[in-house]
Design a protein around this motif. Structure first.
Motif, PDB file in Angstrom:
ATOM      1  N   PHE A  38       0.821  -1.219   0.000  1.00  0.00           N
ATOM      2  CA  PHE A  38       0.000   0.000   0.000  1.00  0.00           C
ATOM      3  C   PHE A  38       0.855   1.270   0.000  1.00  0.00           C
ATOM      4  O   PHE A  38       0.387   2.331   0.419  1.00  0.00           O
ATOM      5  CB  PHE A  38      -0.926   0.004   1.219  1.00  0.00           C
ATOM      6  N   ALA A  39       2.110   1.148  -0.460  1.00  0.00           N
ATOM      7  CA  ALA A  39       3.026   2.297  -0.410  1.00  0.00           C
ATOM      8  C   ALA A  39       2.398   3.546  -1.015  1.00  0.00           C
ATOM      9  O   ALA A  39       2.476   4.644  -0.445  1.00  0.00           O
ATOM     10  CB  ALA A  39       4.322   1.955  -1.134  1.00  0.00           C
ATOM     11  N   MET A  40       1.757   3.384  -2.154  1.00  0.00           N
ATOM     12  CA  MET A  40       1.247   4.584  -2.837  1.00  0.00           C
ATOM     13  C   MET A  40       0.151   5.274  -2.036  1.00  0.00           C
ATOM     14  O   MET A  40      -0.034   6.488  -2.142  1.00  0.00           O
ATOM     15  CB  MET A  40       0.756   4.233  -4.238  1.00  0.00           C
ATOM     16  N   LEU A 172       3.473  -3.358 -10.826  1.00  0.00           N
ATOM     17  CA  LEU A 172       4.562  -2.763 -10.047  1.00  0.00           C
ATOM     18  C   LEU A 172       4.279  -3.001  -8.566  1.00  0.00           C
ATOM     19  O   LEU A 172       3.140  -3.295  -8.191  1.00  0.00           O
ATOM     20  CB  LEU A 172       4.632  -1.248 -10.328  1.00  0.00           C
ATOM     21  N   PRO A 173       5.311  -2.813  -7.718  1.00  0.00           N
ATOM     22  CA  PRO A 173       5.059  -3.078  -6.297  1.00  0.00           C
ATOM     23  C   PRO A 173       4.299  -1.960  -5.589  1.00  0.00           C
ATOM     24  O   PRO A 173       4.176  -1.989  -4.376  1.00  0.00           O
ATOM     25  CB  PRO A 173       6.480  -3.226  -5.720  1.00  0.00           C
ATOM     26  N   THR A 174       3.766  -0.997  -6.329  1.00  0.00           N
ATOM     27  CA  THR A 174       3.066   0.131  -5.701  1.00  0.00           C
ATOM     28  C   THR A 174       1.598  -0.138  -5.447  1.00  0.00           C
ATOM     29  O   THR A 174       0.974   0.544  -4.644  1.00  0.00           O
ATOM     30  CB  THR A 174       3.131   1.377  -6.616  1.00  0.00           C
ATOM     31  N   VAL A 175       1.014  -1.081  -6.159  1.00  0.00           N
ATOM     32  CA  VAL A 175      -0.438  -1.316  -6.093  1.00  0.00           C
ATOM     33  C   VAL A 175      -0.688  -2.828  -6.071  1.00  0.00           C
ATOM     34  O   VAL A 175      -0.178  -3.532  -6.936  1.00  0.00           O
ATOM     35  CB  VAL A 175      -1.146  -0.698  -7.336  1.00  0.00           C
ATOM     36  N   PRO A 176      -1.463  -3.327  -5.091  1.00  0.00           N
ATOM     37  CA  PRO A 176      -1.707  -4.778  -5.054  1.00  0.00           C
ATOM     38  C   PRO A 176      -2.485  -5.244  -6.284  1.00  0.00           C
ATOM     39  O   PRO A 176      -3.405  -4.570  -6.738  1.00  0.00           O
ATOM     40  CB  PRO A 176      -2.567  -4.967  -3.795  1.00  0.00           C
TER      41      PRO A 176
END
Ligand SMILES: C[S@@+](CC[C@H](N)C(=O)[O-])C[C@H]1O[C@@H](n2cnc3c(N)ncnc32)[C@H](O)[C@@H]1O
Length: 256
Positions: A38-40, A172-176
């Motif tokens: 959930f970084a973004m 990308l690793p920004t969004v599941p």
């Protein structure tokens, strides 16, 4: 059906339909990891909070619809609001409470709070997850006192948003993966019209992660994954962009 929460090999995580709220339970450990799935949302919470001015009243209330694990909370510190968060996901609310949010388990389409109670209503990354988003808008506007402020961000109902937010961002690793159902994306014009019907003159602007910061973050994160080290460094900033075709913020004051 290919539209399922991705990734699951036969022994991997359970496979859920796109936008199934149980995904938030499966990802509960990710909410507060700055470089997690959930970084973004952390970056967007900072940008949303920047739209909220310090309160002018001693008992001011901010209602955070679809608050998740309360990622908005650190960005409201010192602004003088009592932060009430409403969400359907219990595992997220437990964490929101640990971060100082007064939590209410409930549906944003039927919020158990009185008319006109809120100085600010926030709906961050919520509308594109709710099939009946106009009902969330109606509730948000009902909760606002006259002169109260609505802030939100969501994804537009465009081919470009489906490409960028689903086909690209979910790889990308920004969004599941599988967290979005693109059929629920929110037409910007319809949203403005719906807010107007409920007395809120919503102004929109496009937003995106700052490109250099995003690339640096992705490289740092890839390096950390390779070496097993902790990824450190500045989070990408969310910046305004001319087009609302993908991701956009809204801000509007309730008349009356
Ligand atoms: C993408 S997350 C955003 C969370 C938070 N606003 C943030 O930006 O960190 C969407 C959140 O909306 C919640 N949600 C989905 N449908 C909802 C509904 N009908 N009523 C309340 N919450 C809902 C989910 O449980 C999840 O916590």
């Amino acid at each position: 059906m290919r539209d399922v929460a991705a990734a699951a090999a036969s022994t991997g995580p359970r496979v859920l339909p796109r936008n199934d709220p149980r995904q938030y339970d499966d990802l509960a450990g990710e909410w507060w990891r700055p470089d997690g799935a959930f970084a973004m949302l952390h970056w967007l919470a900072a940008a949303r909070a920047a739209l909220v001015p310090p309160s002018t009243r001693p008992d001011a209330l901010l209602v955070d619809l679809g608050c998740g694990a309360g990622l908005l909370a650190p960005h409201l510190v010192g602004k003088g609001y009592r932060h009430v968060g409403v969400d359907v996901t219990r595992s997220a609310l437990v964490q929101a409470a640990e971060h100082g949010v007064n939590v209410v388990q409930g549906d944003a389409t039927a919020v158990p709070l009185p008319d006109g109670c809120a100085d600010v209503v926030s709906a961050g990354e919520l509308l594109e997850h709710v099939p009946a988003w106009p009902r969330v808008v109606a509730e948000a506007c009902r909760l606002l006192r006259p002169g109260g402020l609505l802030v939100l961000d969501t994804l537009n109902d465009t081919a470009l948003a489906r490409l960028v937010a689903v086909r690209i961002a979910e790889r990308l690793p920004t969004v599941p993966r599988g967290i979005h159902d693109p059929r629920l994306f929110v037409d910007a014009r319809a949203l403005v019209a719906e807010c107007a019907r409920h007395g809120v003159d919503l102004r929109l602007r496009g937003i995106r992660p700052q490109a250099g910061g995003l690339v640096a973050w992705l490289l740092r994160r890839a390096r950390a994954a390779r070496t097993g080290a902790t990824s450190t460094g500045r989070a990408p900033r969310i910046v305004p962009t001319r087009s609302t075709a993908v991701l956009y913020q809204g801000r509007g004051v309730r008349s009356g």
